[in-house]
Design an enzyme around this catalytic site. Sequence first.
Site, short mmCIF file in Angstrom:
data_model
loop_
_atom_site.label_atom_id
_atom_site.label_comp_id
_atom_site.label_asym_id
_atom_site.label_seq_id
_atom_site.Cartn_x
_atom_site.Cartn_y
_atom_site.Cartn_z
CE LYS A 17 50.93 27.95 20.51
NZ LYS A 17 51.04 26.67 21.26
CB ALA B 255 60.52 27.69 22.38
CB SER C 270 55.81 27.26 27.08
OG SER C 270 56.70 26.19 26.86
CG ASP C 271 54.50 25.42 20.58
OD1 ASP C 271 53.30 25.22 20.79
OD2 ASP C 271 55.11 24.92 19.62
CB THR C 272 56.18 21.08 23.68
OG1 THR C 272 56.39 21.73 24.93
CG2 THR C 272 57.00 19.79 23.64
#
Length: 199
Positions: free
Chosen positions: A58, A116, A79-81
């Site tokens: 991303k 992250a 950010s990614d969850t």
Amino acid sequence: MNFIYLASQSPRRRQLLEQLGVPHELLLPGADEDAEAIEAVLPREAPTAYVERVTALKLDAAVARRAARGLPDAPILCSDTTVALGSTIYGKPDDADHAARMLAELAGHEHRVLTAVALQVGAKRLTALSTSRVTFATMTAAQIAAYVATGEPMGKAGAYGIQGRAAAYVQHLAGSYSGIMGLPMYETAQLLRAAGFSV
């Protein structure tokens, strides 16, 4: 540097960044970008490896997007969850039935929420990972159906929002509340300070 780009469509991440008092502008994907392809899970991919890889991809896309649009240079935050029960990765539900199945599997168990964060500052990339543990109470089929009917599970990893009605079923939480929401404040502040921002 007096602002950063936030490469996220999540209103929750924007709200959390505002809470830190960091001036930012959105750097959102164009219609030509396939975000879903980036989020596809690879065969036998571990949850931690998955969330770090997706965040990096991303951020790569956001860096290219800024350059292609000729926007001023500034740090880019991404950010990614993801939610994980054992080695099983729970992304965003496809539909209401999928959301109900996810919640039925998470109910009565402890799961991990991995978020992250990556910050691109010029040629340098700073990264962090937040890991939290959430224990859901058991939920009846009727309770799950009522929650899914609110529409809240859609667009959220694991089919729930900790800041919404799902909180009524959270028995125990260890870790970062903001990380579960999608942007861990402590780790994000550390990255921003390392990039020269006063947070």
